[in-house]
Design an enzyme around this catalytic site. Structure first.
Site, PDB file in Angstrom:
ATOM      1  N   PRO A  82       0.916  -1.319  -0.111  1.00 34.52           N
ATOM      2  CA  PRO A  82       0.070   0.056   0.353  1.00 34.52           C
ATOM      3  C   PRO A  82       1.023   1.669   0.181  1.00 34.52           C
ATOM      4  CG  PRO A  82      -0.318  -1.050   2.070  1.00 34.52           C
ATOM      5  CD  PRO A  82       0.773  -2.045   1.377  1.00 34.52           C
ATOM      6  N   ARG A 147      -4.159  -8.322 -20.543  1.00 41.35           N
ATOM      7  CA  ARG A 147      -5.069  -7.536 -21.456  1.00 41.35           C
ATOM      8  C   ARG A 147      -4.046  -6.847 -22.292  1.00 41.35           C
ATOM      9  NH1 ARG A 147      -9.943  -6.681 -20.625  1.00 41.35           N
ATOM     10  NH2 ARG A 147     -10.456  -5.223 -21.483  1.00 41.35           N
ATOM     11  N   ASP A 162     -10.643   0.689 -24.449  1.00 41.18           N
ATOM     12  CA  ASP A 162     -10.480   1.231 -22.883  1.00 41.18           C
ATOM     13  C   ASP A 162     -10.072   2.240 -22.138  1.00 41.18           C
ATOM     14  OD1 ASP A 162     -11.525  -1.545 -22.506  1.00 41.18           O
ATOM     15  OD2 ASP A 162      -9.594  -1.836 -22.175  1.00 41.18           O
TER      16      ASP A 162
HETATM   17  N1  SAM Z   1       1.172  -2.899   7.354  1.00 44.41           N
HETATM   18  C1  SAM Z   1       1.602  -2.576   5.746  1.00 44.41           C
HETATM   19  C2  SAM Z   1       1.193  -1.040   6.044  1.00 44.41           C
HETATM   20  O1  SAM Z   1       0.278  -0.867   6.672  1.00 44.41           O
HETATM   21  O2  SAM Z   1       2.127  -0.403   4.973  1.00 44.41           O
HETATM   22  C3  SAM Z   1      -0.043  -3.429   5.539  1.00 44.41           C
HETATM   23  C4  SAM Z   1       0.083  -4.950   5.214  1.00 44.41           C
HETATM   24  S1  SAM Z   1      -0.958  -5.977   4.453  1.00 44.41           S
HETATM   25  C5  SAM Z   1      -1.561  -6.171   6.019  1.00 44.41           C
HETATM   26  C6  SAM Z   1      -0.169  -7.020   3.963  1.00 44.41           C
HETATM   27  C7  SAM Z   1       0.185  -7.766   2.690  1.00 44.41           C
HETATM   28  O3  SAM Z   1      -0.428  -7.396   1.919  1.00 44.41           O
HETATM   29  C8  SAM Z   1       1.383  -6.093   2.012  1.00 44.41           C
HETATM   30  O4  SAM Z   1       3.064  -6.333   2.396  1.00 44.41           O
HETATM   31  C9  SAM Z   1       1.046  -6.260   0.664  1.00 44.41           C
HETATM   32  O5  SAM Z   1       1.922  -6.907   0.094  1.00 44.41           O
HETATM   33  C10 SAM Z   1      -0.430  -5.945   0.308  1.00 44.41           C
HETATM   34  N2  SAM Z   1      -1.024  -4.978   0.496  1.00 44.41           N
HETATM   35  C11 SAM Z   1      -2.386  -4.318   1.572  1.00 44.41           C
HETATM   36  N3  SAM Z   1      -2.892  -4.069   0.315  1.00 44.41           N
HETATM   37  C12 SAM Z   1      -2.163  -3.806  -0.336  1.00 44.41           C
HETATM   38  C13 SAM Z   1      -2.470  -1.881  -1.277  1.00 44.41           C
HETATM   39  N4  SAM Z   1      -2.956  -1.493  -1.311  1.00 44.41           N
HETATM   40  N5  SAM Z   1      -1.532  -2.219  -2.661  1.00 44.41           N
HETATM   41  C14 SAM Z   1      -0.640  -3.254  -2.854  1.00 44.41           C
HETATM   42  N6  SAM Z   1      -0.538  -4.439  -2.076  1.00 44.41           N
HETATM   43  C15 SAM Z   1      -1.708  -4.706  -0.703  1.00 44.41           C
END
Ligand code: SAM
Length: 242
Positions: A82, A147, A162
């Site tokens: 994230p 895609r 798209d």
């Molecule tokens: N503690 C982390 C933070 O707040 O940045 C979030 C961890 S999340 C619960 C667990 C995993 O989900 C992350 O390591 C990532 O690989 C994935 N993940 C969660 N949200 C994501 C997002 N918006 N985009 C991409 N990957 C995400």
């Protein structure tokens, strides 16, 4: 989790046609302890577990070695997070030009930061919200990229039109019946006049972008035709008081 992607839809068909390869690696297979532990407590205390660096690096090294042997490919290593750069169509189009990509999926609180420092080329986010694991974000990226691979879609035209491909939103689409309880398909789409239909679609895409995503228009250089069609629509709606 990736079974869904591999068994159904465009990605599955592209795999069947051999247009790309998808390999899933479970870092748990690279643990060395009896409990096959992939995670441990976070240093400094607090709730939540962190994915350990050793199994992740061993899995990555193994994957890279196999990729290099198979296709002499040095892959781009992405970590879904994230905190990463937001995935846009431009990011997807760029990934589609890469020879090989490894996508690391986190769980728990995420992965040990040193894994990112040592191995990751790019962090990608699917948006400003947190989900429980990187698998679904990775599947979104894979689907978007596939895609763009020629031959994956029945018609390349539908990809070209798209939303976001040309920096605009797509136009509205209709199918049978022509009249659904008084809600009619726009006459122009039934006219058979291809030029008028093309202009209508372009104008609708522009208008939608103007109404829903004006930010997309901020940095976009519209063609003369696009400006004319959008301005027409703006003045028409002003006259109608919308
Ligand atoms: N503690 C982390 C933070 O707040 O940045 C979030 C961890 S999340 C619960 C667990 C995993 O989900 C992350 O390591 C990532 O690989 C994935 N993940 C969660 N949200 C994501 C997002 N918006 N985009 C991409 N990957 C995400």
């Amino acid at each position: 989790m990736f079974t869904a992607l591999k068994q159904d839809g465009i990605v599955a068909r592209a795999l069947d046609k051999g247009l790309f390869d998808l390999e899933i690696t479970n870092p748990r297979d690279f643990t060395t302890d009896n409990y096959r532990r992939i995670d441990d407590k976070t240093f400094g205390g607090g709730a939540g577990m962190v994915m350990k660096i050793e199994p992740l690096e061993l899995a990555l090294t193994d994957l890279k070695k196999r990729l290099e042997q198979k296709n002499s490919v040095k892959p781009l290593v992405i970590y879904m997070s994230p905190q990463g750069k937001k995935v846009t169509q431009a990011v997807i189009n760029n990934l589609a030009t890469q020879d090989g990509v490894v996508i690391v999926c986190g769980r728990y609180e995420g992965v040990d930061e040193r894994f990112i420092e040592r191995n990751v080329d790019l962090e990608l986010s699917i948006g400003d919200f947190v989900v429980s694991g990187g698998e679904i974000p990775a599947m979104l990226v894979i689907d978007g990229v596939v895609r763009q691979i020629p031959g994956s879609m029945n018609s390349i035209e539908s990809v070209e039109h798209d939303s976001f491909m040309d920096g605009l939103l797509d136009c509205p689409h209709y199918t049978v019946p022509r009249d659904y309880h008084g809600f009619k398909v726009p006459d122009v789409l039934l006219s058979g006049n291809h030029e008028l239909i093309r202009q209508w679609r372009l104008q609708q895409g522009l208008w939608r972008t103007y109404l829903r995503r004006p930010d997309l228009l901020e940095n976009k250089q519209l063609t003369k035709e696009q400006s004319r069609l959008l301005n027409l629509m703006i003045s028409r709606n002003k006259i109608e008081g919308k």
